[in-house]
Design a protein around this motif. Structure first.
Motif, PDB file in Angstrom:
ATOM      1  N   ASP A  36       2.223  -7.181   5.403  1.00 16.53           N
ATOM      2  CA  ASP A  36       2.126  -6.285   6.562  1.00 16.53           C
ATOM      3  C   ASP A  36       2.872  -4.974   6.335  1.00 16.53           C
ATOM      4  OD1 ASP A  36       0.507  -8.009   7.992  1.00 16.53           O
ATOM      5  OD2 ASP A  36       2.196  -8.997   8.986  1.00 16.53           O
ATOM      6  N   SER A  37       4.076  -5.060   5.751  1.00 10.99           N
ATOM      7  CA  SER A  37       4.828  -3.825   5.503  1.00 10.99           C
ATOM      8  C   SER A  37       4.141  -2.990   4.429  1.00 10.99           C
ATOM      9  CB  SER A  37       6.277  -4.129   5.113  1.00 10.99           C
ATOM     10  OG  SER A  37       6.360  -4.767   3.858  1.00 10.99           O
ATOM     11  N   LEU A  38       3.540  -3.646   3.436  1.00 10.22           N
ATOM     12  CA  LEU A  38       2.789  -2.911   2.412  1.00 10.22           C
ATOM     13  C   LEU A  38       1.594  -2.198   3.033  1.00 10.22           C
ATOM     14  CD1 LEU A  38       2.767  -5.394  -0.604  1.00 10.22           C
ATOM     15  CD2 LEU A  38       4.114  -3.303  -0.358  1.00 10.22           C
ATOM     16  N   LYS A  39       0.890  -2.879   3.936  1.00 11.24           N
ATOM     17  CA  LYS A  39      -0.250  -2.254   4.619  1.00 11.24           C
ATOM     18  C   LYS A  39       0.190  -1.028   5.390  1.00 11.24           C
ATOM     19  CE  LYS A  39      -3.653  -5.873   5.441  1.00 11.24           C
ATOM     20  NZ  LYS A  39      -4.389  -6.588   6.478  1.00 11.24           N
ATOM     21  N   ALA A  40       1.274  -1.157   6.144  1.00 11.46           N
ATOM     22  CA  ALA A  40       1.749  -0.042   6.970  1.00 11.46           C
ATOM     23  C   ALA A  40       2.166   1.142   6.108  1.00 11.46           C
ATOM     24  CB  ALA A  40       2.915  -0.505   7.841  1.00 11.46           C
ATOM     25  N   LEU A  46      -1.793   6.937   2.443  1.00  7.37           N
ATOM     26  CA  LEU A  46      -3.182   7.345   2.234  1.00  7.37           C
ATOM     27  C   LEU A  46      -3.783   8.048   3.445  1.00  7.37           C
ATOM     28  CD1 LEU A  46      -4.540   4.135   0.447  1.00  7.37           C
ATOM     29  CD2 LEU A  46      -3.936   6.319  -0.626  1.00  7.37           C
ATOM     30  N   GLY A  47      -3.136   7.919   4.599  1.00  8.60           N
ATOM     31  CA  GLY A  47      -3.665   8.519   5.815  1.00  8.60           C
ATOM     32  C   GLY A  47      -4.884   7.790   6.344  1.00  8.60           C
ATOM     33  N   VAL A  48      -4.861   6.469   6.270  1.00  7.89           N
ATOM     34  CA  VAL A  48      -5.972   5.646   6.738  1.00  7.89           C
ATOM     35  C   VAL A  48      -5.442   4.571   7.683  1.00  7.89           C
ATOM     36  CG1 VAL A  48      -7.304   6.039   4.612  1.00  7.89           C
ATOM     37  CG2 VAL A  48      -5.823   4.035   4.784  1.00  7.89           C
ATOM     38  N   PRO A  49      -6.315   3.951   8.490  1.00 13.18           N
ATOM     39  CA  PRO A  49      -5.862   2.875   9.388  1.00 13.18           C
ATOM     40  C   PRO A  49      -5.433   1.626   8.600  1.00 13.18           C
ATOM     41  CG  PRO A  49      -8.061   3.663  10.005  1.00 13.18           C
ATOM     42  CD  PRO A  49      -7.726   4.287   8.693  1.00 13.18           C
ATOM     43  N   ALA A  50      -4.294   1.068   8.958  1.00 11.74           N
ATOM     44  CA  ALA A  50      -3.763  -0.106   8.261  1.00 11.74           C
ATOM     45  C   ALA A  50      -4.699  -1.305   8.360  1.00 11.74           C
ATOM     46  CB  ALA A  50      -2.386  -0.470   8.806  1.00 11.74           C
ATOM     47  N   GLU A  51      -5.391  -1.435   9.499  1.00 12.53           N
ATOM     48  CA  GLU A  51      -6.264  -2.605   9.669  1.00 12.53           C
ATOM     49  C   GLU A  51      -7.464  -2.596   8.718  1.00 12.53           C
ATOM     50  OE1 GLU A  51      -7.269   0.429  12.852  1.00 12.53           O
ATOM     51  OE2 GLU A  51      -5.445  -0.553  12.225  1.00 12.53           O
ATOM     52  N   ASN A  52      -7.756  -1.451   8.106  1.00  8.05           N
ATOM     53  CA  ASN A  52      -8.885  -1.364   7.174  1.00  8.05           C
ATOM     54  C   ASN A  52      -8.458  -1.505   5.715  1.00  8.05           C
ATOM     55  OD1 ASN A  52     -10.426  -0.914   9.428  1.00  8.05           O
ATOM     56  ND2 ASN A  52     -10.567   1.286   9.127  1.00  8.05           N
ATOM     57  N   LEU A  53      -7.177  -1.773   5.478  1.00 12.43           N
ATOM     58  CA  LEU A  53      -6.659  -1.936   4.124  1.00 12.43           C
ATOM     59  C   LEU A  53      -6.561  -3.411   3.756  1.00 12.43           C
ATOM     60  CD1 LEU A  53      -3.658   0.528   3.755  1.00 12.43           C
ATOM     61  CD2 LEU A  53      -5.658   0.430   2.307  1.00 12.43           C
TER      62      LEU A  53
END
Length: 172
Positions: A36-40, A46-53
């Motif tokens: 989760d912290s890596l996603k955030a 990258l300037g993208v939504p975390a839920e799409n990573l």
């Protein structure tokens, strides 16, 4: 003289303990790294939504964490070192030769889309140098895209959105 030597020994002892603590501090930071912290952190980078990573292949070492991130069909090799994220896009094909770069730099007018290599080529043409168009949209490409966006009165997101693509295509 004895006080001076004692103070010097104390300073050396403190300094060596402080430098020995750096790996411990970084190791403690690494211990708190999870998916989760890596996603955030990666989403912010990258300037993208975390839920799409998607995060894969997490490898924690004493001082850093390496991992793979995927956003849509784009893959990145990322590292976190002392809390700082650095990601490089992983090309899906071999490094392009000059003829494929030239072909990739021609915008696809039909689809309304533009590849990263096309955007990089166009930024270079417009005086926002990003280097050789390779399709790897790293920090320099994002920085130059933001500069271009600002120069055209667009919101400086660093993202290749439809208004930015249109501005890249129509700019002289």
């Amino acid at each position: 003289m004895i006080k001076f030597v004692a103070k010097s020994v104390l300073l050396v002892a403190v300094a060596s303990n402080m430098s020995a603590c750096a790996p411990l501090i970084s190791g403690a930071m690494n211990a708190s790294v999870n998916e989760d912290s890596l996603k955030a952190k990666t989403a912010a980078y990258l300037g993208v939504p975390a839920e799409n990573l998607a995060i894969q292949s997490i490898d924690k070492s004493a001082l850093s964490t390496s991992y793979k991130a995927q956003y849509g069909n784009m893959r990145y090799g990322c590292t976190i070192y002392y809390g700082q994220v650095d990601c490089k896009q992983i090309p899906s094909v071999a490094t392009p030769d000059q003829s494929s770069i030239a072909a990739a730099s021609q915008p696809d007018q039909k689809s309304g889309m533009m590849t990263f290599a096309q955007a990089q080529a166009r930024l270079n043409q417009l005086g926002f140098p990003v280097g050789t168009p390779d399709g790897v949209f790293g920090k320099k490409s994002v920085q130059q895209l933001k500069s271009f966006q600002t120069s055209r009165g667009l919101k400086d997101t660093g993202k290749l959105d439809s208004s930015t693509i249109e501005a890249l295509r129509s700019a002289n």
